[in-house]
Scaffold this active site. Sequence first.
Site, PDB file in Angstrom:
ATOM      1  N   CYS A   2       0.830  -1.190   0.000  1.00  0.00           N
ATOM      2  CA  CYS A   2       0.000   0.000   0.000  1.00  0.00           C
ATOM      3  C   CYS A   2       0.877   1.258   0.000  1.00  0.00           C
ATOM      4  O   CYS A   2       1.880   1.319   0.696  1.00  0.00           O
ATOM      5  CB  CYS A   2      -0.944   0.081   1.190  1.00  0.00           C
ATOM      6  N   ARG A  27       4.071  -0.452  -4.642  1.00  0.00           N
ATOM      7  CA  ARG A  27       3.706  -0.972  -3.320  1.00  0.00           C
ATOM      8  C   ARG A  27       2.358  -1.701  -3.332  1.00  0.00           C
ATOM      9  O   ARG A  27       1.976  -2.309  -2.336  1.00  0.00           O
ATOM     10  CB  ARG A  27       3.632   0.175  -2.311  1.00  0.00           C
ATOM     11  N   TRP A  75      -2.634  -2.775  -1.694  1.00  0.00           N
ATOM     12  CA  TRP A  75      -2.293  -4.199  -1.826  1.00  0.00           C
ATOM     13  C   TRP A  75      -3.105  -4.876  -0.738  1.00  0.00           C
ATOM     14  O   TRP A  75      -2.848  -4.683   0.447  1.00  0.00           O
ATOM     15  CB  TRP A  75      -0.792  -4.407  -1.615  1.00  0.00           C
ATOM     16  N   ASN A 101      -1.719   2.179   5.653  1.00  0.00           N
ATOM     17  CA  ASN A 101      -0.815   1.117   5.209  1.00  0.00           C
ATOM     18  C   ASN A 101      -0.408   0.349   6.455  1.00  0.00           C
ATOM     19  O   ASN A 101       0.026   0.950   7.429  1.00  0.00           O
ATOM     20  CB  ASN A 101       0.408   1.760   4.523  1.00  0.00           C
ATOM     21  N   GLY A 102      -0.555  -0.991   6.418  1.00  0.00           N
ATOM     22  CA  GLY A 102      -0.193  -1.795   7.581  1.00  0.00           C
ATOM     23  C   GLY A 102      -1.321  -2.761   7.894  1.00  0.00           C
ATOM     24  O   GLY A 102      -2.198  -2.998   7.050  1.00  0.00           O
ATOM     25  N   GLU A 488      17.681 -17.321  -7.917  1.00  0.00           N
ATOM     26  CA  GLU A 488      17.225 -15.984  -8.299  1.00  0.00           C
ATOM     27  C   GLU A 488      16.595 -16.004  -9.691  1.00  0.00           C
ATOM     28  O   GLU A 488      15.567 -15.373  -9.925  1.00  0.00           O
ATOM     29  CB  GLU A 488      18.411 -15.012  -8.216  1.00  0.00           C
ATOM     30  N   LYS A 492      12.716 -14.965 -10.527  1.00  0.00           N
ATOM     31  CA  LYS A 492      12.333 -13.929 -11.509  1.00  0.00           C
ATOM     32  C   LYS A 492      11.277 -14.473 -12.459  1.00  0.00           C
ATOM     33  O   LYS A 492      10.296 -13.807 -12.754  1.00  0.00           O
ATOM     34  CB  LYS A 492      13.545 -13.468 -12.339  1.00  0.00           C
ATOM     35  N   GLU A 495       7.830 -14.942 -10.720  1.00  0.00           N
ATOM     36  CA  GLU A 495       7.167 -13.689 -10.351  1.00  0.00           C
ATOM     37  C   GLU A 495       6.446 -13.021 -11.507  1.00  0.00           C
ATOM     38  O   GLU A 495       5.360 -12.499 -11.336  1.00  0.00           O
ATOM     39  CB  GLU A 495       8.226 -12.670  -9.895  1.00  0.00           C
ATOM     40  N   HIS A 511      18.896 -36.318  -6.799  1.00  0.00           N
ATOM     41  CA  HIS A 511      18.190 -36.760  -5.595  1.00  0.00           C
ATOM     42  C   HIS A 511      16.688 -36.479  -5.677  1.00  0.00           C
ATOM     43  O   HIS A 511      16.033 -36.329  -4.659  1.00  0.00           O
ATOM     44  CB  HIS A 511      18.811 -36.097  -4.362  1.00  0.00           C
ATOM     45  N   LYS A 610       6.021  -4.452  -4.041  1.00  0.00           N
ATOM     46  CA  LYS A 610       7.469  -4.329  -3.942  1.00  0.00           C
ATOM     47  C   LYS A 610       7.942  -4.265  -2.497  1.00  0.00           C
ATOM     48  O   LYS A 610       8.983  -4.782  -2.158  1.00  0.00           O
ATOM     49  CB  LYS A 610       7.914  -3.078  -4.692  1.00  0.00           C
TER      50      LYS A 610
HETATM   51  C1  F6R Z   1      11.839 -10.464  -5.862  1.00  0.00           C
HETATM   52  C2  F6R Z   1      11.622  -9.441  -4.878  1.00  0.00           C
HETATM   53  C3  F6R Z   1      11.299  -9.851  -3.489  1.00  0.00           C
HETATM   54  C4  F6R Z   1      12.113  -9.014  -2.497  1.00  0.00           C
HETATM   55  C5  F6R Z   1      11.686  -9.318  -1.060  1.00  0.00           C
HETATM   56  C6  F6R Z   1      12.513  -8.561  -0.062  1.00  0.00           C
HETATM   57  O1  F6R Z   1      12.085  -9.938  -7.117  1.00  0.00           O
HETATM   58  O2  F6R Z   1      11.685  -8.287  -5.161  1.00  0.00           O
HETATM   59  O3  F6R Z   1      11.536 -11.207  -3.289  1.00  0.00           O
HETATM   60  O4  F6R Z   1      13.457  -9.289  -2.677  1.00  0.00           O
HETATM   61  O5  F6R Z   1      10.337  -8.983  -0.902  1.00  0.00           O
HETATM   62  O6  F6R Z   1      12.393  -7.192  -0.248  1.00  0.00           O
HETATM   63  P1  F6R Z   1      13.447  -6.178   0.341  1.00  0.00           P
HETATM   64  O7  F6R Z   1      14.748  -6.442  -0.345  1.00  0.00           O
HETATM   65  O8  F6R Z   1      12.894  -4.835   0.029  1.00  0.00           O
HETATM   66  O9  F6R Z   1      13.544  -6.455   1.804  1.00  0.00           O
END
Ligand code: F6R
Length: 615
Positions: A2, A27, A75, A101-102, A488, A492, A495, A511, A610
């Site tokens: 949010c 957000r 969100w 927000n929260g 990673e 990606k 997501e 395994h 994010k």
């Molecule tokens: C993946 C991604 C998330 C963040 C995670 C932690 O692309 O962006 O997995 O890495 O939510 O976020 P931060 O780094 O802001 O603590």
Amino acid sequence: MCGITGYLGGKDAYPVLVDGLKQLEYRGYDSAGVALVSDSGKLNVYKEKGKVSDLEDYIGDKDRSGHVGIAHTRWATHGEPCARNAHPHVSASGRFAIVHNGIIENYSVIKENLERKGYVFSSSTDTEALVQLIDYMSSRQESSDTVSILQAALREVVGAYAIALIDMEHPDCLYAARKSSPLVIGIGDGEFYLASDVNPVASYTEHVIFLEDEEIAQMCCGEPLRIVNLANDECRHEVTTVPKSLGKVQKGGFGHYMLKEIYEQPDCIRDCMRGRVNIEDKTVFMSAVHEHRDRLLSAGRFIIVACGTSWHAGLIGKQLFENLCQIPTEVAYASEFRYSNPVVGSRDVVFAISQSGETADTLAAVELARSKGAFVYGICNAVGSSIPRSTDTGSYIHVGPEIGVASTKAFTGQVTVLTMIALDLAREKHSIADSVYHEIVGELARIPYKMKSALRSDERIAALSGIFTYARNFIYLGRGYSYPVALEGALKLKEISYIHAEGYPAAEMKHGPIALIDEEMPVVIIATRNALYGKVLSNVQEIKARKGRVIAVVSEGDDVISRIADTVIEVPSSLECLDPLLSTIPLQLLAYHIAVCKGKDVDRPRNLAKSVTVE
Ligand code: F6R
């Protein structure tokens, strides 16, 4: 999770609020809304499901007048995404409008109590319980002072909040409060800006204040800012000057922020190293490391806490700290760490890695580690965010605002900072030979150039991505430093393309996961030339023997794996410990192009936000 904006001053509030919301859409973007005190003194509230642009379409030429307003991009936590659950929420009497927000953890108790008193709720949100509680407190107080009403209400609340509030009994004022969720106040000339992060505010003023937990801000026309806490003590704040480079971020000709941010990596990593890596004498200097040298070197062990992509960077950090510094290092998901009653003591150093600096679990892990006497070192991107403000020391990664929800440049920035910390400590500890130290630093300084050449595979990757849109699953494999890169790469893809993908250490394939391999299964394998190359080669052969479709990321000039794999993507050769900075790039591009081919909203993938400011 949010985004909140607020404005009070001489400008028309609506464009400022909406402009800010667009910068905070990373957000959350499942619904949006705005409340304005109109020029005729009426409270106008508009809400719409979807993105901020949907809200704009909905508002069209309705009355958008007013110089005081609050706005929100959501969100969803409590209640499905729809206009009814969108913020702002207005109290039963119509006196208060709130954006939040929260999470109000005790909202159901508050709601039940208020329902017994006759309050009727129209949404399924926890936020509505808060605005009704404020309304109820106002009915019990003789004074109409909004701050004391807010103090009374917020004392009842368990959970996290950043709120902006309009009180129609004081329509020339705006109120804000926070606990465990970020809120920034921008101070202009006779005007105030509010936002969940500094970027929307920095578009208008350099002077900001970061509100602290349990503080309430009162912003009124023609009056100075007033901040008090829940106990009614006046709070004094230093005004922080934010860098001018912050502010509105544009796509700069790229189709998506994510692609722009992938392409920014050479420059970002150069910025990250600026003033830290000396190219002439091949040395690294991290001020936090030198300031706390003895504390760091006397640590019994390091513990890295993070979430998601930042956790993957932490896995690389572990290898760097152990290989270069000989310091035993554990890596924990912050969400697990905080509830595991971890054995942490005053000899431990905890590294908290977070792009946003606001991730609720990472922040809680920091607080827990500090309460147990550990020394906490933050590695963050968002300047002035909560984690850097709650740690003992830290290093910013300095890669600039990351808007794409899928993290790209922050990952390589985190790995770069971890590499510089490890190198600096290794030198201080004499755990690696000087020649090795200088060799790694020299190669690190060349990484931005090599990243540029890694980006040249973009066109090829774009061309081949269309082939893989059929896939419902992907496997990503890597060993050693490349194992976190495999994780990673898989994250990606998941997501942004919604294709199921698993990352494994390459040898673990035997395994279990090998059972999944058939002619349909794309297997991405990081097979750059390093000490484990021969082993990875065997893994590629095992996959081919089972007809898997191998996409191999190899070092330039590789003529062995390139003969066996179905597709190879070359990256420049480097030292093993720096390989992740290069091999990550084609995986970012692969995920990006597959998602684009599938027509997905790359910058705003479904269900994600994010900044995960709720646990
Ligand atoms: C993946 C991604 C998330 C963040 C995670 C932690 O692309 O962006 O997995 O890495 O939510 O976020 P931060 O780094 O802001 O603590």
